[in-house]
Motif scaffolding. Structure first.
Motif, PDB file in Angstrom:
ATOM      1  N   VAL B 249     -50.959 -20.609  16.876  1.00 61.18           N
ATOM      2  CA  VAL B 249     -51.747 -20.082  15.767  1.00 61.18           C
ATOM      3  C   VAL B 249     -51.226 -20.141  14.349  1.00 61.18           C
ATOM      4  CG1 VAL B 249     -52.749 -18.407  17.436  1.00 61.18           C
ATOM      5  CG2 VAL B 249     -50.767 -17.953  15.907  1.00 61.18           C
ATOM      6  N   ALA B 250     -52.274 -20.218  13.370  1.00 59.87           N
ATOM      7  CA  ALA B 250     -51.708 -20.219  11.898  1.00 59.87           C
ATOM      8  C   ALA B 250     -52.583 -19.546  11.137  1.00 59.87           C
ATOM      9  CB  ALA B 250     -51.651 -21.656  11.473  1.00 59.87           C
ATOM     10  N   PRO B 251     -52.409 -18.165  11.435  1.00 56.40           N
ATOM     11  CA  PRO B 251     -53.426 -17.264  10.397  1.00 56.40           C
ATOM     12  C   PRO B 251     -52.830 -16.847   9.099  1.00 56.40           C
ATOM     13  CG  PRO B 251     -52.274 -15.927  12.142  1.00 56.40           C
ATOM     14  CD  PRO B 251     -51.710 -17.225  12.264  1.00 56.40           C
ATOM     15  N   GLU B 252     -53.594 -16.337   8.464  1.00 57.80           N
ATOM     16  CA  GLU B 252     -53.210 -15.871   7.077  1.00 57.80           C
ATOM     17  C   GLU B 252     -52.019 -14.904   7.138  1.00 57.80           C
ATOM     18  OE1 GLU B 252     -55.029 -16.301   3.658  1.00 57.80           O
ATOM     19  OE2 GLU B 252     -55.114 -18.045   4.862  1.00 57.80           O
ATOM     20  N   LEU B 253     -52.125 -13.902   8.240  1.00 61.74           N
ATOM     21  CA  LEU B 253     -51.085 -12.803   8.316  1.00 61.74           C
ATOM     22  C   LEU B 253     -50.795 -12.928   9.894  1.00 61.74           C
ATOM     23  CD1 LEU B 253     -49.407 -10.402   7.525  1.00 61.74           C
ATOM     24  CD2 LEU B 253     -51.489  -9.132   7.500  1.00 61.74           C
ATOM     25  N   TYR B 254     -49.530 -12.859  10.272  1.00 60.55           N
ATOM     26  CA  TYR B 254     -49.202 -12.762  11.375  1.00 60.55           C
ATOM     27  C   TYR B 254     -48.289 -11.333  11.910  1.00 60.55           C
ATOM     28  CZ  TYR B 254     -47.460 -13.653  16.390  1.00 60.55           C
ATOM     29  OH  TYR B 254     -47.247 -13.984  17.863  1.00 60.55           O
ATOM     30  N   ILE B 255     -48.653 -10.491  12.335  1.00 59.34           N
ATOM     31  CA  ILE B 255     -47.746  -9.420  12.575  1.00 59.34           C
ATOM     32  C   ILE B 255     -47.010  -9.283  13.973  1.00 59.34           C
ATOM     33  CG2 ILE B 255     -47.825  -6.701  12.499  1.00 59.34           C
ATOM     34  CD1 ILE B 255     -50.103  -6.757  10.422  1.00 59.34           C
ATOM     35  N   ALA B 256     -45.722  -9.396  14.040  1.00 63.28           N
ATOM     36  CA  ALA B 256     -44.996  -9.455  15.402  1.00 63.28           C
ATOM     37  C   ALA B 256     -44.415  -8.353  15.605  1.00 63.28           C
ATOM     38  CB  ALA B 256     -43.916 -10.687  15.401  1.00 63.28           C
ATOM     39  N   ILE B 257     -44.900  -7.444  16.615  1.00 62.69           N
ATOM     40  CA  ILE B 257     -44.249  -5.975  16.923  1.00 62.69           C
ATOM     41  C   ILE B 257     -43.624  -6.122  17.983  1.00 62.69           C
ATOM     42  CG2 ILE B 257     -44.941  -3.788  17.169  1.00 62.69           C
ATOM     43  CD1 ILE B 257     -47.466  -4.412  15.515  1.00 62.69           C
ATOM     44  N   GLY B 258     -42.391  -5.804  18.060  1.00 65.10           N
ATOM     45  CA  GLY B 258     -41.510  -5.789  19.406  1.00 65.10           C
ATOM     46  C   GLY B 258     -40.971  -6.957  19.753  1.00 65.10           C
ATOM     47  N   ILE B 259     -41.015  -7.942  18.926  1.00 62.79           N
ATOM     48  CA  ILE B 259     -41.121  -9.421  19.500  1.00 62.79           C
ATOM     49  C   ILE B 259     -39.774  -9.865  18.923  1.00 62.79           C
ATOM     50  CG2 ILE B 259     -41.836 -11.779  19.167  1.00 62.79           C
ATOM     51  CD1 ILE B 259     -44.576 -10.899  19.334  1.00 62.79           C
ATOM     52  N   SER B 260     -38.823 -10.492  19.954  1.00 64.92           N
ATOM     53  CA  SER B 260     -37.357 -10.830  19.596  1.00 64.92           C
ATOM     54  C   SER B 260     -37.544 -12.129  18.795  1.00 64.92           C
ATOM     55  CB  SER B 260     -36.575 -10.970  20.605  1.00 64.92           C
ATOM     56  OG  SER B 260     -37.035 -12.055  21.273  1.00 64.92           O
ATOM     57  N   GLY B 261     -38.329 -12.991  19.060  1.00 63.85           N
ATOM     58  CA  GLY B 261     -38.567 -14.434  18.265  1.00 63.85           C
ATOM     59  C   GLY B 261     -37.793 -15.479  19.305  1.00 63.85           C
ATOM     60  N   ALA B 262     -38.085 -15.467  20.417  1.00 64.48           N
ATOM     61  CA  ALA B 262     -37.749 -16.690  21.007  1.00 64.48           C
ATOM     62  C   ALA B 262     -38.052 -17.833  20.545  1.00 64.48           C
ATOM     63  CB  ALA B 262     -37.993 -16.465  22.637  1.00 64.48           C
ATOM     64  N   ILE B 263     -37.501 -18.886  21.049  1.00 71.82           N
ATOM     65  CA  ILE B 263     -37.717 -20.349  20.307  1.00 71.82           C
ATOM     66  C   ILE B 263     -39.106 -20.545  20.765  1.00 71.82           C
ATOM     67  CG2 ILE B 263     -37.503 -22.744  20.616  1.00 71.82           C
ATOM     68  CD1 ILE B 263     -34.484 -22.173  21.439  1.00 71.82           C
ATOM     69  N   GLN B 264     -39.429 -20.311  22.083  1.00 72.55           N
ATOM     70  CA  GLN B 264     -40.775 -20.793  22.248  1.00 72.55           C
ATOM     71  C   GLN B 264     -41.943 -19.817  21.784  1.00 72.55           C
ATOM     72  OE1 GLN B 264     -43.050 -20.512  25.175  1.00 72.55           O
ATOM     73  NE2 GLN B 264     -43.225 -18.330  24.898  1.00 72.55           N
ATOM     74  N   HIS B 265     -41.517 -18.768  21.457  1.00 70.57           N
ATOM     75  CA  HIS B 265     -42.746 -17.727  20.752  1.00 70.57           C
ATOM     76  C   HIS B 265     -42.902 -18.352  19.418  1.00 70.57           C
ATOM     77  CE1 HIS B 265     -45.496 -14.565  19.909  1.00 70.57           C
ATOM     78  NE2 HIS B 265     -44.697 -14.174  18.653  1.00 70.57           N
ATOM     79  N   LEU B 266     -41.735 -18.865  18.672  1.00 73.30           N
ATOM     80  CA  LEU B 266     -41.904 -19.336  17.268  1.00 73.30           C
ATOM     81  C   LEU B 266     -42.652 -20.418  17.196  1.00 73.30           C
ATOM     82  CD1 LEU B 266     -38.069 -18.686  16.080  1.00 73.30           C
ATOM     83  CD2 LEU B 266     -40.219 -17.078  15.849  1.00 73.30           C
ATOM     84  N   ALA B 267     -42.554 -21.133  18.163  1.00 73.76           N
ATOM     85  CA  ALA B 267     -43.209 -22.457  18.188  1.00 73.76           C
ATOM     86  C   ALA B 267     -44.861 -22.415  17.989  1.00 73.76           C
ATOM     87  CB  ALA B 267     -43.033 -23.365  19.354  1.00 73.76           C
ATOM     88  N   GLY B 268     -45.281 -21.112  18.449  1.00 73.36           N
ATOM     89  CA  GLY B 268     -46.685 -20.903  18.334  1.00 73.36           C
ATOM     90  C   GLY B 268     -47.208 -20.283  17.236  1.00 73.36           C
ATOM     91  N   MET B 269     -46.261 -19.884  16.258  1.00 73.88           N
ATOM     92  CA  MET B 269     -46.784 -18.954  15.121  1.00 73.88           C
ATOM     93  C   MET B 269     -46.013 -19.180  13.763  1.00 73.88           C
ATOM     94  SD  MET B 269     -43.997 -17.000  15.038  1.00 73.88           S
ATOM     95  CE  MET B 269     -43.937 -15.664  14.206  1.00 73.88           C
ATOM     96  N   LYS B 270     -45.037 -19.922  13.770  1.00 78.24           N
ATOM     97  CA  LYS B 270     -44.155 -20.345  12.407  1.00 78.24           C
ATOM     98  C   LYS B 270     -44.943 -20.860  11.372  1.00 78.24           C
ATOM     99  CE  LYS B 270     -41.505 -24.070  14.290  1.00 78.24           C
ATOM    100  NZ  LYS B 270     -42.090 -25.191  13.590  1.00 78.24           N
ATOM    101  N   ASP B 271     -46.215 -21.269  11.514  1.00 81.29           N
ATOM    102  CA  ASP B 271     -46.983 -21.943  10.596  1.00 81.29           C
ATOM    103  C   ASP B 271     -48.067 -21.000  10.013  1.00 81.29           C
ATOM    104  OD1 ASP B 271     -45.551 -24.411  10.959  1.00 81.29           O
ATOM    105  OD2 ASP B 271     -46.908 -25.354  12.322  1.00 81.29           O
ATOM    106  N   SER B 272     -47.876 -19.736  10.323  1.00 80.28           N
ATOM    107  CA  SER B 272     -48.567 -18.816   9.755  1.00 80.28           C
ATOM    108  C   SER B 272     -48.370 -18.652   8.242  1.00 80.28           C
ATOM    109  CB  SER B 272     -48.500 -17.422  10.312  1.00 80.28           C
ATOM    110  OG  SER B 272     -48.654 -17.539  11.881  1.00 80.28           O
TER     111      SER B 272
END
Lengths: 249, 314
Positions: B249-272
């Motif tokens: 995903v690459a939305p205007e705003l991404y709010i991550a709650i209680g997410i540590s930020g594993a490599i594999q998660h960052l891969a899906g949202m770091k272009d927000s």
């Protein structure tokens, strides 16, 4: 019923891949390597089918360097009956992997092939579908549940927006998604037993399969880095900054 | 050279990923046709005809195409490929299901998840969960490509292409559709939403996930996402999953709650565009990519955030 499970040795999923300074690829020297996590799920599913009596034999196959034997031993320790290593130091593209597997399938005649939906190095998510295409077999990708019955597999698939259930005539290709199962840890006695299970090694060249790459890697670079931002003290602060500074609310 | 784009749609309507894939296709050629394969998909075909830059829309209909069976797509697209130099599909789960099958049948490589078209033979794609970008040059005469939709802007809607109905070849006999359960949601679709609110393993249970994440998402008119850890633990359904093995995903705003930020998660949202992280662990890797970080327990921070949003008129 015989189940074939292709497995790949890849960088461990907890390790952050680092690009080589000369931009020729990702540095894999002295990096922890493991079985591709989706392949682990595939092995687990095959072993469970055997334990339930739906399958009679589980054969693991890997295409890779001499160290891929360790990956196959892991599959054997989880419960696979025997293993085949197609040894090569080349890095094969999905189409080439599919062609090599087609050859192995010709020799082994499995009733079903269960494999990971993607490998976490190349992230192509293509090999299973390609293998199904060149064999002319049905495919059931991204599986979250598999039931085998006489000559058929009923597979629940993860699709955009929900789940889809297909029934495919065997032989067929099934690719494993995350929620298919939770792979077991191999016990020490099983790890010891795995060392005595048969592991057959063939040289890739001896198969006579065209595995020439179709893609030339021009360069491998690091993605643009995101600059770290600021810490805010309170939720109210956050809303204010999102409104006035970032302009996204 | 001509390019065929395989449309993403749900039979009733066309998905925006199609217009984004057309943008990628127009970088290869000005002769771009769109294939709408489904059942009862005329409205989707009409919508595709309005995409700016589309030359022609092909509409093929059968029950099996409507069910998205890869074998039916193979039977339809492989003969059509004779007319095209490249076949582009958005890399949705449906695109990823059908495209490799077409590539292998044509005996060409698939160039997966392309994020940049450098020239007619050269493409950039992420590997290793987006921790590296690979530039590849194809030597195949025909290119079969999946396109990462978030990397391209949608083409406009000023087109007026013709819709041509083509025959759907006989259905595959070895694959049978049994049924489907689609999640009905009033919320925007995850990959198309302007705001995404995601929850992680810290939620601790499915009930807590619903109680904390969903009201916040609804307040913001946002889509709901989840980390793989949360999906793995059964707190959220799989189609919420954002990351290497889920949705990108690459939305205007991404709010991550209680997410540590594993490599594999960052891969899906770091272009927000803007990333907000709320986590009680100040050392969580998610803060390294977050524009705004709030070090706090979500249990207190989310209610406070709801309050602050209400006061701000949300």
């Amino acid at each position: 019923m015989k189940v074939l499970v292709p497995v790949k040795r890849v960088i461990d999923y907890n390790v952050k891949a680092r690009v080589k300074p000369d931009q020729t690829g990702v540095d894999l020297a002295n990096v922890k390597m493991s079985m591709n996590p989706f392949d682990e799920i595939a092995v687990e599913e095959a072993v469970r089918l055997k334990e339930k009596g739906a399958a009679t034999e589980v054969v693991a196959v890997s295409i890779g360097p001499v160290q891929a034997q360790e990956t196959l031993r892991t599959a054997l320790a989880m419960g696979a009956d025997r293993a085949i290593l197609i040894q090569t130091t080349d890095d094969l593209e999905p189409l080439a992997v599919a062609k090599v597997l087609q050859k192995i399938i010709g020799e082994e005649s499995p009733d079903v092939v269960i494999m990971g939906k993607q490998a976490i190095d190349g992230d192509n998510a293509a090999t299973g579908q390609m293998l199904a295409a060149i064999l002319g077999w049905p495919q059931a990708t991204f599986a979250s549940a598999v039931e085998l019955s006489a000559g058929k597999a009923k597979v629940t698939r993860e699709v955009d927006g929900g789940l889809q259930t297909l029934e495919v005539d065997l032989p067929a290709i099934v690719t494993a998604d995350l929620r298919l199962n939770e792979p077991r840890y191999a016990s020490l006695p099983n790890i010891m037993k795995a060392k005595k299970k048969p592991l057959d090694i063939k040289e890739l060249a001896s198969l006579g399969v065209d595995t020439a790459p179709r893609l030339k890697v021009v360069k491998v670079t690091e993605p643009p880095k995101r600059a770290g931002g600021v810490k805010v003290e309170t939720a109210a602060d956050l809303v204010m900054k999102l409104k006035t500074e970032a302009g996204v609310l | 050279m001509a390019v065929l784009v395989i449309a993403d749609h749900d039979n009733a309507s066309l998905k925006e990923d199609t217009a984004k894939t057309v943008t990628a296709a127009l970088k290869l050629s000005s002769d771009v046709d769109v294939l709408v394969a489904g059942q009862g998909a005329k409205a989707a075909a009409d919508a595709a005809a309005k995409i700016t830059g589309v030359r022609k829309v092909l509409l093929a209909e059968s029950a099996e195409l409507g069910q998205g069976l890869a074998e039916a797509f193979e039977a339809l697209v492989v003969p059509l490929a004779a007319n095209y130099d490249a076949i582009l599909t958005p890399s949705t789960s449906q695109g990823r299901n059908v495209s490799p099958r077409i590539a292998a049948k044509l005996d060409v490589a698939q160039i997966s998840d392309v994020i940049e078209v450098v020239d007619a033979n050269t493409f950039v794609r992420p590997i290793y969960a987006g921790n590296a970008l690979e530039t590849v040059q194809s030597s195949d005469a025909k290119k079969v490509i999946t396109v990462r939709p978030t990397a391209f802007k949608p083409a406009g809607d000023g087109g007026s292409a013709k819709v041509e109905t083509i025959a759907a070849p006989a259905a595959p006999a070895k694959t049978h559709f049994v049924g489907q359960q689609l999640v009905k949601s009033e919320r925007p679709e995850l990959t198309a939403a302007k705001i995404v609110v995601s929850g992680g393993r810290a939620m601790g249970s499915a009930e807590e996930f619903q109680k904390v994440i969903e009201p916040l998402a609804d307040k913001l008119g946002a889509a709901v996402g989840a980390s793989r850890a949360a999906v793995d633990a059964g707190y959220a359904p799989n189609d919420y999953q954002v990351g290497q093995t889920g949705k990108v995903v690459a939305p205007e705003l991404y709010i991550a709650i209680g997410i540590s930020g594993a490599i594999q998660h960052l891969a899906g949202m770091k272009d927000s565009k803007v990333i907000v992280a709320i986590n009680k662990d100040a050392d969580a890797p998610i803060f390294q990519v977050a524009d705004y970080g709030l070090v706090a327990d979500y249990k207190t921070a989310v209610p406070e955030l709801m309050d602050a949003l209400s006061k701000a008129g949300k």
